[in-house]
Write a protein that holds these residues in place. Structure first.
Motif, PDB file in Angstrom:
ATOM      1  N   LEU A 130     -35.508 -54.024  50.988  1.00 51.33           N
ATOM      2  CA  LEU A 130     -36.826 -53.419  51.201  1.00 51.33           C
ATOM      3  C   LEU A 130     -37.104 -53.267  52.691  1.00 51.33           C
ATOM      4  O   LEU A 130     -37.544 -52.209  53.154  1.00 51.33           O
ATOM      5  N   PHE A 131     -36.833 -54.333  53.454  1.00 54.66           N
ATOM      6  CA  PHE A 131     -37.099 -54.272  54.897  1.00 54.66           C
ATOM      7  C   PHE A 131     -36.248 -53.203  55.563  1.00 54.66           C
ATOM      8  O   PHE A 131     -36.710 -52.488  56.445  1.00 54.66           O
ATOM      9  N   TRP A 132     -34.989 -53.103  55.117  1.00 50.72           N
ATOM     10  CA  TRP A 132     -34.093 -52.122  55.714  1.00 50.72           C
ATOM     11  C   TRP A 132     -34.626 -50.715  55.470  1.00 50.72           C
ATOM     12  O   TRP A 132     -34.689 -49.883  56.356  1.00 50.72           O
ATOM     13  N   PHE A 133     -35.055 -50.495  54.228  1.00 46.35           N
ATOM     14  CA  PHE A 133     -35.635 -49.208  53.851  1.00 46.35           C
ATOM     15  C   PHE A 133     -36.844 -48.888  54.723  1.00 46.35           C
ATOM     16  O   PHE A 133     -36.970 -47.787  55.275  1.00 46.35           O
ATOM     17  N   VAL A 134     -37.725 -49.883  54.897  1.00 49.38           N
ATOM     18  CA  VAL A 134     -38.950 -49.650  55.660  1.00 49.38           C
ATOM     19  C   VAL A 134     -38.618 -49.364  57.136  1.00 49.38           C
ATOM     20  O   VAL A 134     -39.188 -48.459  57.740  1.00 49.38           O
ATOM     21  N   LEU A 135     -37.682 -50.134  57.688  1.00 48.86           N
ATOM     22  CA  LEU A 135     -37.332 -49.932  59.102  1.00 48.86           C
ATOM     23  C   LEU A 135     -36.749 -48.540  59.318  1.00 48.86           C
ATOM     24  O   LEU A 135     -37.049 -47.875  60.307  1.00 48.86           O
TER      25      LEU A 135
ATOM     26  N   GLN B 257     -37.398 -45.913  57.552  1.00 49.20           N
ATOM     27  CA  GLN B 257     -38.504 -44.960  57.479  1.00 49.20           C
ATOM     28  C   GLN B 257     -39.306 -44.943  58.767  1.00 49.20           C
ATOM     29  O   GLN B 257     -39.787 -43.904  59.193  1.00 49.20           O
ATOM     30  N   MET B 258     -39.428 -46.125  59.382  1.00 48.95           N
ATOM     31  CA  MET B 258     -40.158 -46.187  60.652  1.00 48.95           C
ATOM     32  C   MET B 258     -39.402 -45.411  61.722  1.00 48.95           C
ATOM     33  O   MET B 258     -39.985 -44.693  62.517  1.00 48.95           O
ATOM     34  N   ASN B 259     -38.072 -45.576  61.734  1.00 50.57           N
ATOM     35  CA  ASN B 259     -37.270 -44.880  62.737  1.00 50.57           C
ATOM     36  C   ASN B 259     -37.363 -43.368  62.581  1.00 50.57           C
ATOM     37  O   ASN B 259     -37.312 -42.633  63.552  1.00 50.57           O
TER      38      ASN B 259
ATOM     39  N   TYR C 189     -42.838 -43.584  58.141  1.00 49.67           N
ATOM     40  CA  TYR C 189     -43.745 -44.679  57.842  1.00 49.67           C
ATOM     41  C   TYR C 189     -44.209 -45.267  59.152  1.00 49.67           C
ATOM     42  O   TYR C 189     -43.407 -45.561  60.030  1.00 49.67           O
ATOM     43  N   ASN C 190     -45.490 -45.375  59.306  1.00 46.37           N
ATOM     44  CA  ASN C 190     -46.025 -45.950  60.523  1.00 46.37           C
ATOM     45  C   ASN C 190     -47.216 -46.806  60.141  1.00 46.37           C
ATOM     46  O   ASN C 190     -48.251 -46.290  59.742  1.00 46.37           O
ATOM     47  N   PRO C 191     -47.049 -48.127  60.226  1.00 48.93           N
ATOM     48  CA  PRO C 191     -48.135 -48.991  59.752  1.00 48.93           C
ATOM     49  C   PRO C 191     -49.407 -48.832  60.567  1.00 48.93           C
ATOM     50  O   PRO C 191     -50.487 -49.179  60.116  1.00 48.93           O
TER      51      PRO C 191
END
Lengths: 184, 656
Positions: A18-23, A25-27, A31-33
């Motif tokens: 999950l974290f890898w996926f989110v990171l 997406q951020m790159n 995704y930008n919190p």
């Protein structure tokens, strides 16, 4: 090896996935919190009129945005992330991709000018917002932030945090191409 | 020059860490005593280089060296000296260095205070801690170097975030990091035992004092953070369920489970796999907290300047450390045999139930912390999970935990008799229920089921301890015969009861007024009159303040307190800050915060009456002191002597 002893490892790997996926997406900028739904999107940009950073007797304001698709980038000499995105803005300016206007936010004029002298100036012009009032009108709460303003002077996108090549290609370039093709 | 020396010291520390992580471990495999013996000197050398690096950064802050980027971002020439020093850990890079320094300190402590442990065991433990250190030093040197120069140098610094210019922030992070990093010792002991394939009672006894001390630091660290939030943020809150608070709370919950589980493993030679798993989890959650805070995947009031590249690095590190140790666990754990058997009514059952409740509570906090992230990442919407969720899941988990706590620690190992227990504790049970209803009714005139439950459970925990203490004093040789670890347990459990009373009463009976007040006006609330006398303009070293003068009088007109809340504007970041005026007391705090000026000399003023809020922190102090008492029990000092002889600890009797 009994299967039940693998359960903790399995749970952890799922979490790491999950974290890898989110990171990722951020790159890519998907995704930008820090991105909050902005009430200003598709609305006319809040009007302002500020002194030009370089020529204090001239003003920069909302009329500058009309008739072209432009970027409005909030920056300051004290902002370290601005240094991160700065070389990419220089590159954009060199490629003549899109006019970039700057909002020099809560800064000292001398510091800001020195910063541009030493690192280069990618901006068509920078507005000098010493008290940060225009920043408040535009809903700025962190530096850097970048806005895309269309030909009619409406805000079409807001991006908090430093802009990178990858984020540019994914989020900015398609939007700008589309906005340019719009009537206006 | 000095920053470069600091940078160089960091690189040397990394080199030493690599030696420390590999050579002693290889020595235990190939039985080379010279390599094994390298562990202790390596730990000392690493500590030395980390102290040098940290010292160099402190020096750069004291000397106002704004050519160092990190100093320029977090300090200012007008910043008072004590905050220039605490600003060292006010941002991402410096707090990482503090992390590394503290890890070096714990490793050094293990090297120093383990003279009586077998050398190869110590070598493995120090090597595992060296591995962790490699990860952090690499992270620092590759992505977050605190010594990076700024070209051109900044004329002055951006100043430390005004929120952090406070005594609480000088002590809160080091305290908390001592806890986070302290769990690495329990982790390293567990991994060393798994590598060796020898999980026995001695292993549990060795890690117990270390784990308890780390837990004590964490308890104090969290309490300090909560206290700071209460007096500094100006809205009277003391717990926010913010992702970063949760990041510290999760390892605390698991650490609490761990110190209890370790006790069972030591005494009864059972729950061993569970204990190892908890030791891995406690430190893993500390690392996970680091990831959540520094990768930028979550937003928080504590947000560091975040960067996905850092996130990728920490994630890779997590995979290596946590994934590796869980894989090692899956490989080794099936061979571990637990020998202690027990019946349904036994102290083991109580310990296990308490443990499960704590782990479930941690899971609930983890879910609540990550849920917004999951929804947002899969583009399912932006939500925040706030106090309503956490309170709704937490209370139902804590109530049975407290119920167990009243009698569980006083049950016998292996088997106890339910009827005897009921006879012994029915009086306490009755008194607790009556007290839960009557005490709030007498003091406040109303009682709700929630308040009744909270007060009753707190009385039950304390009452149970008193009954057991009485029995102990009668059976052993008076108060002197009671071991220090027993006093520790009793104190810590009483501390939890005190916290429960504080949480319950302050949540239920706090009153607040949010009013417009001008100098000369007054307000009556909760039996007190708050007079707003005047406002002065005061200049601080790096801020300008509106300094309020308030008087509080009781119903009979006598003066209770004079308070001076402030509204400060810090010059560099032009950030407004609220300094609350607080009249603290054992049974109530009176709290005044000035909001915005409303024109004509009037101010938005917030006034709180908060009953029993001090009990939150008093309880935490009691819990921490209980831990210290338990960790200093003479048993540990004697136990290490006999440890080498015995491989399996003595099967304990009903003692402690």
């Amino acid at each position: 090896m009994k299967a039940r002893f693998l359960i903790p490892l399995g749970l952890f790997l799922a979490l790491a996935g999950l974290f890898w996926f989110v990171l990722n997406q951020m790159n890519r900028g998907d995704y930008n919190p820090r991105e909050l739904p902005s009430a200003l999107i598709d609305k006319p940009a809040p009007t302002f009129s500020l002194p030009n950073l370089h020529q204090p007797d001239q003003t920069i304001g909302t009329p500058n945005f009309l008739g072209q698709v432009s970027l409005f980038n909030v920056w300051a000499s004290w902002c370290v992330s601005c240094r991160v995105e700065h070389p990419f803005f220089m590159e954009l300016a060199r490629r003549n991709e899109v006019p970039i206007y700057g909002l020099n936010y809560k800064d000292e004029r001398a510091d800001a000018l020195r910063w541009l002298d030493q690192l280069g100036n990618p901006y068509v012009a920078s507005a000098f917002d010493f008290e940060g009032r225009v920043g408040i009108d535009w809903g700025v709460y962190g530096v850097p932030e970048t806005f895309v303003v269309d030909k009619a002077g409406k805000i079409r996108m807001r991006f908090p945090g430093p802009v990178t090549e990858a984020i540019w290609n994914r989020k900015f370039a398609p939007l700008i191409a589309q906005l340019r093709s719009e009537q206006g | 020059m000095v920053p470069e020396l600091g940078h160089f010291a960091l690189i040397l520390a990394l080199c030493v860490a690599i030696v420390q992580a590999t050579v002693p471990l290889a020595g235990t495999v190939w039985r080379v005593p010279g390599w094994i013996a390298l562990a202790r000197p390596a730990a000392s050398a690493q500590m030395l280089f980390l102290v040098l690096a940290f010292g160099a950064l402190v020096w750069s802050f004291i000397a106002n060296d704004f050519s160092v980027a990190y100093v320029a971002q977090n300090s200012n020439s007008a910043l008072p000296l004590e905050y220039r020093i605490s600003a060292v850990w006010g941002g991402h890079e410096g707090s990482l260095l503090l992390w590394g320094l503290i890890l070096g300190g714990w490793t050094f402590a293990v090297a120093m205070f383990s003279r009586r442990l077998p050398d190869d065991m110590v070598a493995r433990v120090i090597a595992v801690m060296g591995l962790i250190s490699i990860g952090f030093l690499l992270f620092m040197l590759l992505t977050s170097n605190p010594f990076d120069r700024l070209v051109p140098p900044a004329p002055d610094g951006r100043d430390l975030n005004p929120l952090l210019q406070d005594f609480g922030l000088i002590v809160h992070p080091p305290m908390l990091y001592m806890g986070y990093v302290g769990f690495s010792v329990a982790f390293a002991f567990a991994i060393a035992a798994l590598i060796e394939g020898r999980l026995d009672a001695t292993w549990a006894r060795w890690s117990r004092p270390w784990t308890i001390v780390a837990w004590v630091f964490m308890t104090f660290g969290i309490a300090l953070g909560s206290w700071w939030a209460y007096y500094e943020l100006g809205w009277g809150g003391w717990w926010f369920w913010d992702p970063v608070e949760n990041a510290s709370f999760m390892p605390w919950l698991i650490g609490t489970a761990l110190i209890h589980s370790l006790a069972v493993s030591e005494k009864r030679n059972t729950f061993k796999n569970w204990t190892v798993l908890l030791a891995i989890f406690a430190f893993s959650l500390s690392l996970l907290g680091t990831f959540l805070v520094r990768s930028g995947v979550l937003t928080s009031v504590h947000a560091f300047a975040s960067d996905p590249a850092r996130g990728i690095f920490i994630l890779a590190f997590l995979l290596l450390v946590i994934g590796g140790s869980l894989a090692l666990f899956a490989w080794r754990a099936p061979a571990v045999k637990s020998t202690g058997h027990f019946q349904l009514v036994a102290r083991e059952t109580a310990m296990l139930s308490g443990n499960v409740l704590l782990v479930v509570a941690m899971g609930a906090v983890l879910l609540g912390t990550l849920y917004p992230l999951i929804l947002d990442a899969f583009a399912l919407g932006k939500i925040s999970v706030g106090p309503p969720y956490f309170n709704a899941v937490f209370v139902p988990l804590m109530a049975p935990l407290l119920l167990i706590l009243g009698v569980g620690p006083h049950m016998r190992w292996k088997q106890d008799d339910a009827a005897t227990l009921l006879r012994r504790y029915r009086f306490v049970l009755l008194v607790s229920v009556v007290a839960g209803i009557l005490l709030p009714l007498v003091a406040y005139g109303t009682v709700t089921p929630g308040v009744g439950l909270g007060v009753a459970l707190a009385c039950w925990v304390v009452g149970g301890s008193v009954v057991d203490l009485g029995r102990r004093v009668r059976t052993s040789r008076g108060l002197r015969g009671v071991p220090r670890s027993y006093w520790g347990m009793t104190t810590a459990h009483a501390g939890l009861a005190v916290v429960v009373v504080g949480v319950t009463l302050t949540s239920a009976y706090s009153t607040e007024s949010d009013v417009r007040m001008a100098p000369g006006e007054s307000l009556e609330m909760a039996g007190y009159t708050f007079h707003f006398d005047s406002v002065d303009q005061v200049a601080g070293p790096n801020y300008d303040a509106s300094f309020g003068h308030f008087r509080i009088t009781a119903a009979d007109g006598s003066q209770v307190a004079r308070l001076n809340p402030e509204k400060r504007i810090y010059r560099v970041q032009t950030m407004p800050m609220t300094e609350a005026g607080i009249d603290g007391g054992l049974f109530r705090d009176l709290f005044i915060a000035m909001g915005e000026p409303l024109g004509d000399g009037a101010w938005a003023v917030r006034i709180y009456h908060k009953p029993f809020i001090a009990w939150l922190w008093l309880g935490a102090i009691l819990m921490g002191c209980g831990g210290l008492l338990a960790a200093s029990d003479r048993r540990y000092r004697l136990a290490v002597k006999s440890a080498q002889a015995a491989t399996v600890g003595p099967v304990a009797t009903a003692e402690s």
